[in-house]
Design a protein around this motif. Structure first.
Motif, PDB file in Angstrom:
ATOM      1  N   TYR B  84       0.853  -1.189   0.000  1.00 43.30           N
ATOM      2  CA  TYR B  84       0.000   0.000   0.000  1.00 43.30           C
ATOM      3  C   TYR B  84       0.883   1.230   0.000  1.00 43.30           C
ATOM      4  CZ  TYR B  84      -3.200   3.575   1.747  1.00 43.30           C
ATOM      5  OH  TYR B  84      -3.928   4.714   1.909  1.00 43.30           O
ATOM      6  N   ASP B  85       0.658   2.113  -0.982  1.00 43.79           N
ATOM      7  CA  ASP B  85       1.511   3.287  -1.099  1.00 43.79           C
ATOM      8  C   ASP B  85       0.993   4.384  -0.188  1.00 43.79           C
ATOM      9  OD1 ASP B  85       3.489   4.880  -1.918  1.00 43.79           O
ATOM     10  OD2 ASP B  85       2.573   5.431  -3.843  1.00 43.79           O
ATOM     11  N   ILE B  86       1.596   4.482   0.984  1.00 43.67           N
ATOM     12  CA  ILE B  86       1.072   5.390   1.997  1.00 43.67           C
ATOM     13  C   ILE B  86       1.553   6.823   1.743  1.00 43.67           C
ATOM     14  CG2 ILE B  86       2.970   5.062   3.655  1.00 43.67           C
ATOM     15  CD1 ILE B  86       0.742   4.876   5.833  1.00 43.67           C
ATOM     16  N   THR B  87       0.638   7.767   1.880  1.00 42.71           N
ATOM     17  CA  THR B  87       1.028   9.165   1.665  1.00 42.71           C
ATOM     18  C   THR B  87       1.757   9.689   2.902  1.00 42.71           C
ATOM     19  OG1 THR B  87      -1.007  10.008   2.632  1.00 42.71           O
ATOM     20  CG2 THR B  87      -1.018   9.601   0.253  1.00 42.71           C
ATOM     21  N   PRO B  88       2.603  10.714   2.723  1.00 46.09           N
ATOM     22  CA  PRO B  88       3.286  11.289   3.888  1.00 46.09           C
ATOM     23  C   PRO B  88       2.281  11.784   4.923  1.00 46.09           C
ATOM     24  CG  PRO B  88       4.254  12.126   1.869  1.00 46.09           C
ATOM     25  CD  PRO B  88       3.054  11.333   1.459  1.00 46.09           C
ATOM     26  N   PHE B  89       1.162  12.349   4.462  1.00 40.93           N
ATOM     27  CA  PHE B  89       0.142  12.847   5.377  1.00 40.93           C
ATOM     28  C   PHE B  89      -0.374  11.725   6.277  1.00 40.93           C
ATOM     29  CE2 PHE B  89      -4.440  13.852   6.164  1.00 40.93           C
ATOM     30  CZ  PHE B  89      -4.245  14.977   6.957  1.00 40.93           C
ATOM     31  N   MET B  90      -0.687  10.595   5.638  1.00 44.90           N
ATOM     32  CA  MET B  90      -1.210   9.443   6.358  1.00 44.90           C
ATOM     33  C   MET B  90      -0.185   8.915   7.374  1.00 44.90           C
ATOM     34  SD  MET B  90      -4.094   8.333   6.187  1.00 44.90           S
ATOM     35  CE  MET B  90      -5.057   7.015   6.843  1.00 44.90           C
ATOM     36  N   SER B  91       1.062   8.758   6.925  1.00 49.99           N
ATOM     37  CA  SER B  91       2.106   8.267   7.840  1.00 49.99           C
ATOM     38  C   SER B  91       2.261   9.211   9.012  1.00 49.99           C
ATOM     39  CB  SER B  91       3.469   8.175   7.143  1.00 49.99           C
ATOM     40  OG  SER B  91       3.323   7.730   5.839  1.00 49.99           O
ATOM     41  N   ALA B  92       2.209  10.516   8.709  1.00 52.80           N
ATOM     42  CA  ALA B  92       2.410  11.513   9.756  1.00 52.80           C
ATOM     43  C   ALA B  92       1.291  11.416  10.801  1.00 52.80           C
ATOM     44  CB  ALA B  92       2.443  12.903   9.149  1.00 52.80           C
ATOM     45  N   ILE B  93       0.050  11.340  10.322  1.00 54.48           N
ATOM     46  CA  ILE B  93      -1.088  11.245  11.254  1.00 54.48           C
ATOM     47  C   ILE B  93      -0.959  10.002  12.120  1.00 54.48           C
ATOM     48  CG2 ILE B  93      -3.550  10.784  11.402  1.00 54.48           C
ATOM     49  CD1 ILE B  93      -3.919  12.367   8.909  1.00 54.48           C
ATOM     50  N   LEU B  94      -0.659   8.873  11.472  1.00 50.57           N
ATOM     51  CA  LEU B  94      -0.591   7.610  12.215  1.00 50.57           C
ATOM     52  C   LEU B  94       0.515   7.648  13.254  1.00 50.57           C
ATOM     53  CD1 LEU B  94      -1.312   4.909   9.494  1.00 50.57           C
ATOM     54  CD2 LEU B  94      -2.704   5.515  11.480  1.00 50.57           C
ATOM     55  N   ALA B  95       1.720   8.027  12.815  1.00 49.33           N
ATOM     56  CA  ALA B  95       2.849   8.009  13.753  1.00 49.33           C
ATOM     57  C   ALA B  95       2.605   8.973  14.908  1.00 49.33           C
ATOM     58  CB  ALA B  95       4.140   8.370  13.026  1.00 49.33           C
ATOM     59  N   GLU B 160       7.286  18.823  17.696  1.00 53.82           N
ATOM     60  CA  GLU B 160       7.891  17.607  17.149  1.00 53.82           C
ATOM     61  C   GLU B 160       7.403  17.336  15.732  1.00 53.82           C
ATOM     62  OE1 GLU B 160      10.019  15.157  19.015  1.00 53.82           O
ATOM     63  OE2 GLU B 160      10.357  17.151  19.852  1.00 53.82           O
ATOM     64  N   SER B 161       6.287  17.970  15.366  1.00 52.78           N
ATOM     65  CA  SER B 161       5.730  17.731  14.034  1.00 52.78           C
ATOM     66  C   SER B 161       6.765  18.012  12.952  1.00 52.78           C
ATOM     67  CB  SER B 161       4.490  18.594  13.816  1.00 52.78           C
ATOM     68  OG  SER B 161       4.866  19.926  13.580  1.00 52.78           O
ATOM     69  N   ALA B 162       7.765  18.834  13.284  1.00 46.63           N
ATOM     70  CA  ALA B 162       8.806  19.162  12.310  1.00 46.63           C
ATOM     71  C   ALA B 162       9.548  17.919  11.825  1.00 46.63           C
ATOM     72  CB  ALA B 162       9.789  20.160  12.923  1.00 46.63           C
ATOM     73  N   LEU B 163       9.445  16.824  12.608  1.00 45.22           N
ATOM     74  CA  LEU B 163      10.101  15.573  12.198  1.00 45.22           C
ATOM     75  C   LEU B 163       9.593  15.057  10.860  1.00 45.22           C
ATOM     76  CD1 LEU B 163      10.296  13.290  15.365  1.00 45.22           C
ATOM     77  CD2 LEU B 163      12.192  14.281  14.081  1.00 45.22           C
ATOM     78  N   VAL B 164       8.342  15.416  10.497  1.00 45.68           N
ATOM     79  CA  VAL B 164       7.799  14.870   9.249  1.00 45.68           C
ATOM     80  C   VAL B 164       8.534  15.394   8.031  1.00 45.68           C
ATOM     81  CG1 VAL B 164       5.481  14.457  10.144  1.00 45.68           C
ATOM     82  CG2 VAL B 164       6.011  16.632   9.030  1.00 45.68           C
ATOM     83  N   SER B 165       9.355  16.421   8.233  1.00 42.48           N
ATOM     84  CA  SER B 165      10.159  16.894   7.097  1.00 42.48           C
ATOM     85  C   SER B 165      11.081  15.780   6.606  1.00 42.48           C
ATOM     86  CB  SER B 165      10.959  18.124   7.514  1.00 42.48           C
ATOM     87  OG  SER B 165      11.802  17.798   8.598  1.00 42.48           O
ATOM     88  N   THR B 166      11.376  14.824   7.494  1.00 44.38           N
ATOM     89  CA  THR B 166      12.288  13.734   7.094  1.00 44.38           C
ATOM     90  C   THR B 166      11.645  12.725   6.156  1.00 44.38           C
ATOM     91  OG1 THR B 166      11.676  12.387   8.989  1.00 44.38           O
ATOM     92  CG2 THR B 166      13.554  13.854   9.276  1.00 44.38           C
ATOM     93  N   ILE B 167      10.320  12.720   6.042  1.00 43.70           N
ATOM     94  CA  ILE B 167       9.711  11.797   5.077  1.00 43.70           C
ATOM     95  C   ILE B 167       9.158  12.557   3.871  1.00 43.70           C
ATOM     96  CG2 ILE B 167       9.151   9.979   6.744  1.00 43.70           C
ATOM     97  CD1 ILE B 167       6.210  11.031   6.631  1.00 43.70           C
ATOM     98  N   GLY B 168       9.647  13.780   3.705  1.00 37.41           N
ATOM     99  CA  GLY B 168       9.295  14.515   2.506  1.00 37.41           C
ATOM    100  C   GLY B 168       7.930  15.171   2.540  1.00 37.41           C
ATOM    101  N   TYR B 169       7.346  15.297   3.733  1.00 36.91           N
ATOM    102  CA  TYR B 169       6.071  15.987   3.846  1.00 36.91           C
ATOM    103  C   TYR B 169       6.371  17.482   3.854  1.00 36.91           C
ATOM    104  CZ  TYR B 169       1.361  16.932   5.731  1.00 36.91           C
ATOM    105  OH  TYR B 169       0.091  17.359   5.917  1.00 36.91           O
ATOM    106  N   LEU B 170       5.696  18.247   2.998  1.00 32.04           N
ATOM    107  CA  LEU B 170       6.052  19.653   2.824  1.00 32.04           C
ATOM    108  C   LEU B 170       5.456  20.528   3.925  1.00 32.04           C
ATOM    109  CD1 LEU B 170       6.052  20.704  -0.935  1.00 32.04           C
ATOM    110  CD2 LEU B 170       7.886  20.959   0.753  1.00 32.04           C
ATOM    111  N   ASP B 171       5.917  20.306   5.151  1.00 30.16           N
ATOM    112  CA  ASP B 171       5.424  21.115   6.268  1.00 30.16           C
ATOM    113  C   ASP B 171       6.284  22.370   6.394  1.00 30.16           C
ATOM    114  OD1 ASP B 171       7.751  19.955   7.242  1.00 30.16           O
ATOM    115  OD2 ASP B 171       7.019  20.103   9.305  1.00 30.16           O
TER     116      ASP B 171
END
Lengths: 242, 219
Positions: B84-95, B160-171
């Motif tokens: 399943y190709d998970i979007t960065p948004f989805m991964s971010a919410i879940l984690a 800590e949300s800034a961590l999502v920058s590491t998975i290419g989420y454009l925050d």
């Protein structure tokens, strides 16, 4: 007609046997005072009657229904038994009126209008009509306890249990609470009252149960009990406190 | 020292868009964490041993491993396992949501246990069923006590949300890095989003104090 019937009730907390083989009955409209030294198990006995404590052995019937029957819906059975606590336990985040209407609306599904009307009537009865919209923290101890009595009455119980209702009060507030309880007794409510107020036990109660070390040592009408106790244990207890 | 903020001006709209991108997933993660955390807290105080064990292990795992590792697992390991190709948004919410739930559940458990036992007894004595008792009597009182701790958790999550920058989420964070590398100047864009993070957290604190004041009307 019996409202409470207790048969061979025992209660243990771990190895500590707090109630030992107690049997007692309370008739409809009767006011029974439960007295005894601290640690005698009188509060535990009262709390068993609405299953806030689970009996270890024995049977308890309230209004003909066996509470100790494992199949019984405990929550449902408690609706008919009002309880007043030493420390009031009003809901602090609700106003006085909401404290009185909460259970009738949630449990008995009364409409807000009906519940509020009945609540205001009860507040009038305990002399606190003007406090309907106040929060519990702004009330004095005596007022809190009167609200607590009104809250228990809002469920229209068959029976009222009082667990040392005046023990946490300043002395000058004891009377206002006892007066409400007297009115209630005279209105025909069945009451079981754990108390240190011997005056109340003597004047208002129809019967006194004397507990000591978890046993029901003596029971009888107040005047004979206070004037001429039959057991040594009761005699020495009364000598110490009167 | 040759600070030149005029250079980042063209990129300001691009960076500002990051505010919404960050807030969007932070809000969803907070809500997910709060609901799941409440349920976990109820499991922790339950009389059913299995529920207690499940909630206990959950907390132990999510508190006991780095958040960035959890984020990577959701984003890179889940697709590998499931296709399943998970979007960065989805991964971010879940984690973030699942991780926050572990902390929130501990805060709420402590809050529930700090409510006077007499409240439970009074509700029981009135014949109030467990569910209603929890929702109407116990949780509102618990929430009042734990609001500061809860706000703290939400503030931590926001930062800590800034961590999502590491998975290419454009925050926000990621955007400042993008701007930094295209300008070859890092200080200005980093400082710019730093101020924005600070403003967001300050806003949260103000909100928290407002809620606290509202809950205190009964005192």
């Amino acid at each position: 007609m019996l409202v409470i019937k207790v048969e061979n009730l025992s209660k243990k907390f771990g190895d500590n046997e707090v109630l030992k083989d107690i049997s007692a009955e309370v008739k409809k409209g009767e006011v029974v005072s439960i007295i005894g030294p601290s640690g005698s198990g009188k509060s535990t006995f009262l709390r068993c009657i609405n299953l806030l404590e689970k009996p270890t052995a024995g049977k308890i019937f309230v209004a003909g229904q066996e509470l100790t029957d494992p199949k019984i819906n405990v929550t449902k059975a408690r609706e008919k038994v009002g309880m007043v606590f030493q420390h009031f336990h009003l809901f602090p985040h609700l106003t006085v009126l909401e404290n009185l209407t909460y259970a009738p609306m949630k449990v008995k599904k009364e409409t807000k209008t009906v519940a509020q009307e009945k609540a205001r009537e009860l507040l009038l009865k305990v002399g606190l009509a003007e406090k309907a919209d106040a929060y519990p923290n702004s009330l004095s101890g005596g007022q809190k306890q009167r609200v607590a009595i009104a809250r228990a009455l809002s469920m229209e119980p068959d029976l009222m249990l009082f667990d040392e209702p005046t023990s946490a009060l300043d002395p000058e507030m004891v009377k206002e609470v006892l007066d409400v309880m007297k009115d209630l007794a005279h209105s025909g409510m069945t009451m079981a009252v754990v108390t240190h107020e011997m005056g109340f036990a003597r004047e208002v109660a129809d019967r006194v149960l004397f507990l000591d070390e978890g046993r029901l040592v003596e029971s009888g009408e107040p005047i004979p009990f206070f004037e001429n106790p039959q057991t040594e244990r009761a005699k020495s207890f009364l000598d110490k406190i009167l | 020292m040759n600070l030149d903020f005029s250079q980042i001006v063209p990129y300001i709209p691009f960076m500002l868009e990051g505010i919404w991108v960050t807030i969007r997933f932070v809000i969803v993660a907070i809500i997910l964490g709060f609901i799941l955390g409440t349920l976990l807290a109820l499991c922790k105080i339950s009389s059913i041993r299995l529920l207690r064990a499940i909630a206990g292990s959950y907390t132990s795992i999510f508190r006991g491993t780095p958040l960035i590792l959890q984020l990577m697992l959701f984003h890179y390991a889940v697709p590998q396992l499931t296709g399943y190709d998970i979007t960065p948004f989805m991964s971010a919410i879940l984690a973030f949501g699942l991780n926050s739930a572990a902390y929130v559940s501990e805060i709420i458990r402590a809050g529930i246990q700090a409510v006077d036992k007499g409240q439970t007894e009074a509700a029981k004595a009135l014949g109030v069923p467990y569910r209603e008792m929890m929702i109407d009597i116990i949780l509102p009182q618990a929430m009042k006590n734990i609001l500061p701790a809860l706000m703290n958790e939400f503030i931590t999550l926001t930062k800590e949300s800034a961590l999502v920058s590491t998975i290419g989420y454009l925050d926000l964070m990621r955007r400042s890095q993008v701007v930094g590398s295209s300008l070859f100047r890092n200080f200005e864009p980093l400082l710019f989003v730093g101020v924005i993070y600070w403003l967001m957290v300050t806003g949260l604190s103000v909100l928290g104090r407002m809620v606290e004041r509202r809950l205190n009307v009964s005192d």
